[in-house]
Scaffold this motif. Structure first.
Motif, mmCIF file in Angstrom:
data_model
loop_
_atom_site.group_PDB
_atom_site.id
_atom_site.type_symbol
_atom_site.label_atom_id
_atom_site.label_comp_id
_atom_site.label_asym_id
_atom_site.label_seq_id
_atom_site.Cartn_x
_atom_site.Cartn_y
_atom_site.Cartn_z
ATOM 1 N N PRO A 111 -28.337 12.431 54.676
ATOM 2 C CA PRO A 111 -28.506 11.900 53.149
ATOM 3 C C PRO A 111 -28.531 10.393 52.901
ATOM 4 O O PRO A 111 -28.462 9.657 54.055
ATOM 5 C CB PRO A 111 -26.996 12.280 52.467
ATOM 6 N N THR A 112 -29.241 9.894 51.854
ATOM 7 C CA THR A 112 -29.368 8.551 51.557
ATOM 8 C C THR A 112 -28.079 8.041 51.026
ATOM 9 O O THR A 112 -27.423 9.061 50.392
ATOM 10 C CB THR A 112 -30.540 8.385 50.632
ATOM 11 N N ALA A 113 -27.748 7.095 51.144
ATOM 12 C CA ALA A 113 -26.469 6.554 50.627
ATOM 13 C C ALA A 113 -26.430 5.208 49.853
ATOM 14 O O ALA A 113 -27.130 4.175 50.576
ATOM 15 C CB ALA A 113 -25.394 6.362 51.720
ATOM 16 N N GLU A 114 -26.253 5.192 48.532
ATOM 17 C CA GLU A 114 -26.265 3.997 47.818
ATOM 18 C C GLU A 114 -24.882 3.380 47.370
ATOM 19 O O GLU A 114 -24.340 4.145 46.775
ATOM 20 C CB GLU A 114 -27.029 4.243 46.551
ATOM 21 N N ASP A 115 -24.674 2.167 47.945
ATOM 22 C CA ASP A 115 -23.313 1.574 47.757
ATOM 23 C C ASP A 115 -23.319 1.013 46.120
ATOM 24 O O ASP A 115 -24.047 -0.134 45.991
ATOM 25 C CB ASP A 115 -23.033 0.286 48.706
ATOM 26 N N VAL A 116 -23.054 1.639 45.122
ATOM 27 C CA VAL A 116 -23.179 1.372 43.728
ATOM 28 C C VAL A 116 -22.329 0.353 43.349
ATOM 29 O O VAL A 116 -22.870 -0.626 42.516
ATOM 30 C CB VAL A 116 -22.835 2.502 42.679
ATOM 31 N N GLY A 117 -21.030 -0.067 43.745
ATOM 32 C CA GLY A 117 -20.356 -0.967 43.392
ATOM 33 C C GLY A 117 -18.790 -1.059 44.095
ATOM 34 O O GLY A 117 -18.407 -0.089 44.452
ATOM 35 N N TRP A 118 -18.462 -2.343 44.131
ATOM 36 C CA TRP A 118 -17.415 -2.605 44.675
ATOM 37 C C TRP A 118 -16.290 -2.931 43.527
ATOM 38 O O TRP A 118 -16.668 -4.136 42.796
ATOM 39 C CB TRP A 118 -17.167 -3.606 45.714
ATOM 40 N N LEU A 119 -15.168 -2.160 43.350
ATOM 41 C CA LEU A 119 -14.300 -2.599 42.024
ATOM 42 C C LEU A 119 -12.947 -2.879 42.545
ATOM 43 O O LEU A 119 -12.285 -1.966 42.962
ATOM 44 C CB LEU A 119 -14.247 -1.318 41.280
ATOM 45 N N PRO A 120 -12.721 -3.988 42.347
ATOM 46 C CA PRO A 120 -11.178 -4.609 42.738
ATOM 47 C C PRO A 120 -10.410 -3.908 41.800
ATOM 48 O O PRO A 120 -10.498 -3.837 40.279
ATOM 49 C CB PRO A 120 -11.321 -6.157 42.541
ATOM 50 N N VAL A 121 -9.212 -3.510 42.187
ATOM 51 C CA VAL A 121 -8.131 -2.829 41.547
ATOM 52 C C VAL A 121 -6.844 -3.445 41.766
ATOM 53 O O VAL A 121 -6.050 -2.978 42.631
ATOM 54 C CB VAL A 121 -8.072 -1.149 41.660
ATOM 55 N N GLU A 122 -6.418 -4.315 40.974
ATOM 56 C CA GLU A 122 -4.998 -5.146 41.446
ATOM 57 C C GLU A 122 -4.073 -5.029 40.222
ATOM 58 O O GLU A 122 -2.896 -5.541 40.455
ATOM 59 C CB GLU A 122 -5.287 -6.736 42.048
ATOM 60 N N GLU A 123 -4.569 -4.508 39.175
ATOM 61 C CA GLU A 123 -3.769 -4.577 37.942
ATOM 62 C C GLU A 123 -4.210 -3.080 37.330
ATOM 63 O O GLU A 123 -5.136 -2.509 37.559
ATOM 64 C CB GLU A 123 -3.888 -5.651 37.031
ATOM 65 N N LEU A 124 -3.027 -2.578 36.367
ATOM 66 C CA LEU A 124 -3.257 -1.261 36.136
ATOM 67 C C LEU A 124 -4.287 -1.325 34.878
ATOM 68 O O LEU A 124 -5.047 -0.314 34.558
ATOM 69 C CB LEU A 124 -2.025 -0.799 35.207
ATOM 70 N N SER A 125 -4.794 -2.568 34.308
ATOM 71 C CA SER A 125 -5.615 -2.683 33.576
ATOM 72 C C SER A 125 -7.138 -2.249 33.884
ATOM 73 O O SER A 125 -8.194 -1.936 33.279
ATOM 74 C CB SER A 125 -5.761 -4.025 32.982
ATOM 75 N N ALA A 126 -7.325 -2.415 35.407
ATOM 76 C CA ALA A 126 -8.493 -2.141 36.022
ATOM 77 C C ALA A 126 -8.759 -0.635 36.237
ATOM 78 O O ALA A 126 -9.942 -0.220 36.711
ATOM 79 C CB ALA A 126 -8.505 -2.837 37.339
ATOM 80 N N VAL A 127 -7.878 0.230 35.902
ATOM 81 C CA VAL A 127 -7.650 1.785 36.225
ATOM 82 C C VAL A 127 -8.757 2.329 35.440
ATOM 83 O O VAL A 127 -9.708 3.123 35.637
ATOM 84 C CB VAL A 127 -6.596 2.453 35.931
ATOM 85 N N GLY A 128 -8.714 2.098 34.115
ATOM 86 C CA GLY A 128 -9.510 2.494 33.263
ATOM 87 C C GLY A 128 -11.269 2.151 33.325
ATOM 88 O O GLY A 128 -12.150 3.031 33.313
#
Length: 349
Positions: A14-31
């Motif tokens: 398959p082809t693989a596209e790295d769409v995004g790196w998302l830091p998650v260090e606080e609960l506000s980032a979950v949404g």
């Protein structure tokens, strides 16, 4: 940055596209993580039910990172074949680790101070998952989701090679790219580090990917020569091509510029890249051959990773190739440059 595995249809990768790196260090980032994942699943034409299942797993993983991990991050990827597309997610942290990963995947298991909460959803709802965790070092978990009804489970073949790219801090586009091709039991790996960073570097590395996937299967040195020509008119970059031939017990390697190639067994053995800039100036292109034991792992990486990583711990190398690549990026990757790493096992199935 698009990171490609495959090539001609016969390669069946398959082809693989790295769409995004998302830091998650606080609960506000979950949404935000949940919305990014569901948005990707919807773009890939997942059913509403499957989108909801992806959302559930992402919520669990992101919540675990926010509550229990240090420097937690989620990577979202899109995997595409001729038949369908998949969502892949990776959770990476430097948290307390999980002493018993198998126990952590049991529904209802919860241990304070670990990432063992809610991981049962990963095993129930994903098509495939992999994990590596070490107490005191952190956890890496990957999971793949196809757009299928759970009453008709997908069949996911274990990976023999994988790679990952990450842009430098403050950039959205990575100037590195890779491609992987397969023919019978042989693997052909290519990694390009476009000069500089940002869109112009990405343009150079994508020219390398297009050239690599368009050419007939050939020797690494000839592939590098063709890449040199295919990158003409761009700002150029460092490139390397490695052919893993487990039947011959060899890895054949050619590189121009500062791509690092290594054969890993119980120690590291570096492979030689020669000076130059593909697409601009490459006076000498030469192949070097190295022994490839059955248990060996081949690693290519850009200078966004330092070379101080070690062959220890030995259990790292038995993990899924994407998990290994993420582990190396976590250990040795810097944020002041684009970073990329490709990992392939000698024992191609």
């Amino acid at each position: 940055m698009v990171a490609v595995t495959g090539g001609p249809p016969a390669d069946h990768l398959p082809t693989a596209e790295d769409v995004g790196w998302l830091p998650v260090e606080e609960l506000s980032a979950v949404g935000a993580a949940r919305r990014a994942a569901t948005g990707l699943a919807e773009r890939l034409a997942f059913t509403p039910t499957r989108v909801a299942e992806v959302a559930l797993v992402i919520t669990e993983l992101a919540t675990n990172l926010a509550k229990h991990a240090d420097q937690g991050v989620l990577l979202l990827r899109a995997l595409r074949t001729a038949e369908h597309a998949e969502v892949e997610v990776a959770s990476v942290d430097r948290g307390p680790g999980i002493a018993d990963p198998a126990l952590a995947f049991r529904d209802g298991h919860s241990t304070a101070g670990t990432l063992g909460i809610g991981l049962g959803a990963v095993s129930r709802l994903s098509d495939a998952y992999a994990i590596r965790s070490a107490v005191g070092r952190g956890t890496i978990l990957t999971a793949r989701f196809g757009p299928r009804d759970l009453r008709h489970p997908a069949r996911v073949e274990p990976a023999v090679a994988a790679g990952v790219t990450r842009p430098m801090g403050g950039e959205e586009i990575c100037g590195d790219a890779y491609a992987i091709r397969r023919q019978d039991k042989r693997l052909l790996l290519m990694l390009c580090d476009g000069s500089g960073h940002g869109p112009l570097a990405a343009s150079a590395s994508q020219a390398a990917v297009r050239t690599f996937l368009d050419i007939d299967w050939t020797t690494p040195e000839d592939a590098v020569r063709l890449l040199h020509g295919g990158m003409s008119g761009t700002r150029g970059g460092a490139v390397a091509v490695a052919e893993l031939d487990p039947v011959a017990g060899l890895v054949r390697y050619a590189g121009v510029g500062n791509i690092s190639g290594t054969v890993v067994t119980d120690r590291k053995r570096g492979m030689v890249s020669l000076p130059g800039i593909a697409g601009y100036q490459a006076r000498t292109i030469r192949r070097f051959d190295y022994e490839l034991p059955e248990d060996a792992v081949v690693v290519l990486h850009s200078d966004g990773l330092n070379e101080r990583w070690t062959a220890d711990p030995l259990d790292r190398w038995s993990a899924d190739p994407l998990v290994v690549a993420l582990d190396l990026l976590r250990e040795a990757g810097g944020r002041r440059d684009d970073a990329s790493v490709v990992v392939a096992k000698a024992s191609a199935r």
